[in-house]
Design a protein around this motif. Sequence first.
Motif, PDB file in Angstrom:
ATOM      1  N   HIS A  36       0.832  -1.208   0.000  1.00 57.72           N
ATOM      2  CA  HIS A  36       0.000   0.000   0.000  1.00 57.72           C
ATOM      3  C   HIS A  36       0.859   1.247   0.000  1.00 57.72           C
ATOM      4  O   HIS A  36       1.877   1.315   0.697  1.00 57.72           O
ATOM      5  N   GLY A  75      -6.473   0.421   1.188  1.00 52.39           N
ATOM      6  CA  GLY A  75      -5.597  -0.321   2.093  1.00 52.39           C
ATOM      7  C   GLY A  75      -5.975  -0.136   3.551  1.00 52.39           C
ATOM      8  O   GLY A  75      -5.137   0.094   4.412  1.00 52.39           O
ATOM      9  N   GLY A 110      -0.533  -1.502  -4.070  1.00 60.00           N
ATOM     10  CA  GLY A 110      -1.850  -1.720  -3.483  1.00 60.00           C
ATOM     11  C   GLY A 110      -2.966  -1.086  -4.303  1.00 60.00           C
ATOM     12  O   GLY A 110      -2.789  -0.030  -4.885  1.00 60.00           O
TER      13      GLY A 110
END
Length: 364
Positions: free
Chosen positions: A50, A349, A345
């Motif tokens: 992320h 997230g 990501g």
Amino acid sequence: MKCYAINKPTDFMHRGDLLDWLRTTDPERLAELWRLADQTRRRTVGDQVHLRGLIEVSNYCRRQCGYCGLRADHRSLARYRMSDDEVMGCVRQAVEFGYGTVVLQSGEDLGLSAEWVAGLVRRIKAETPLAVTLSLGEREPDELALWRDAGADRYLLRFETSNRALYERIHPSRPGQQFDRFELLGRLLQLGYEVGSGVMIGIPGQTYDDLADDLEWFARLKLDMIGVGPYLRHPETPLAAWPEASVDEQAPATERMTYKVVALARLMCPWANIPATTALATLNIHEGRELGLLRGANVVMPNLTPTEYRTLYEIYPGKACMAESGRTCHRCLAQRIAAIGRTPGQGRGDAVRGEVFEGQSNIF
Ligand code: 5AD
Ligand code: SF4
Ligand code: FES
């Protein structure tokens, strides 16, 4: 101490074993720790990394933390505060680069009025799909509530060390204010924020035992996010004059020690979002972040702060990416993530809560 390790309680998470991991220099045991952390990370939070776009909104600070270059007494540092339009420019870059989150970070700056922050959060939430993380220091409960109502999703506040005596030595409280960071973290949870915290590793006077306590606190607090990085000496701060090791069993402020704490944090809190921090990249610009990601971490925080400001956000000297642009860091990190076989990501997230913590009530 309850064991929070994934799947089944495992022996290695007991106190003695935690200390053994923290102390070991045996390459084979360390390889085992890296493997366990990486395997746990893959099973829980997966292969996505992320991306949290970091915007260092202001370097003013009213505090006097003994280790930090932004402390109020560091008079030779030029100070800046970004305008809301400048911040929104960085926010738009975060959207363009496909990030799921922006992190608004600053010193403890009362010049950022509660209303101004709330307005900015509302604007970001109205104009973008981004999650908003705030990292603005110890602010008043009603301000934290106002920002949460405005739509802020997460709050970061490191407790720095759970050794109270050491904490008080390095972090003078404001006159008349005995602030308890654990209490404030509890308040943030009650307000419905996802809460992140963390510590510095290798503070002069910090022992292995202290680090084991810190790790136990991570689990006890059920943190959604855990950020740890090595303590880095800033010559213009009081801590720079302290002897590096004034206690037996001083924990070293090294890269390896940081990986150990990252890996153990992953084993203690399998579902947490854990960044490979800039401080780690500062110790090893070539592969610090990659090794963090391979030893338990699943988040990176590309810096979006305009270049003219980021050089002034000098918490410690030699900070990684000091002279780069947001676009350079974006490309660099995308390439580094791909090189270790991971994927950027998708989405915000958010923290994964619930299933893991079933039946375990929060201590607050
Ligand atoms: N070395 C490493 N980390 C530091 N921080 C502040 N000063 C230093 C330093 N000299 C970290 C603290 C703080 C965060 C903003 O930066 O953990 O919470
Ligand atoms: Fe200010 Fe945070 Fe630095 Fe302390 S660590 S001096 S509160 S910016
Ligand atoms: Fe900033 Fe590599 S992440 S240049």
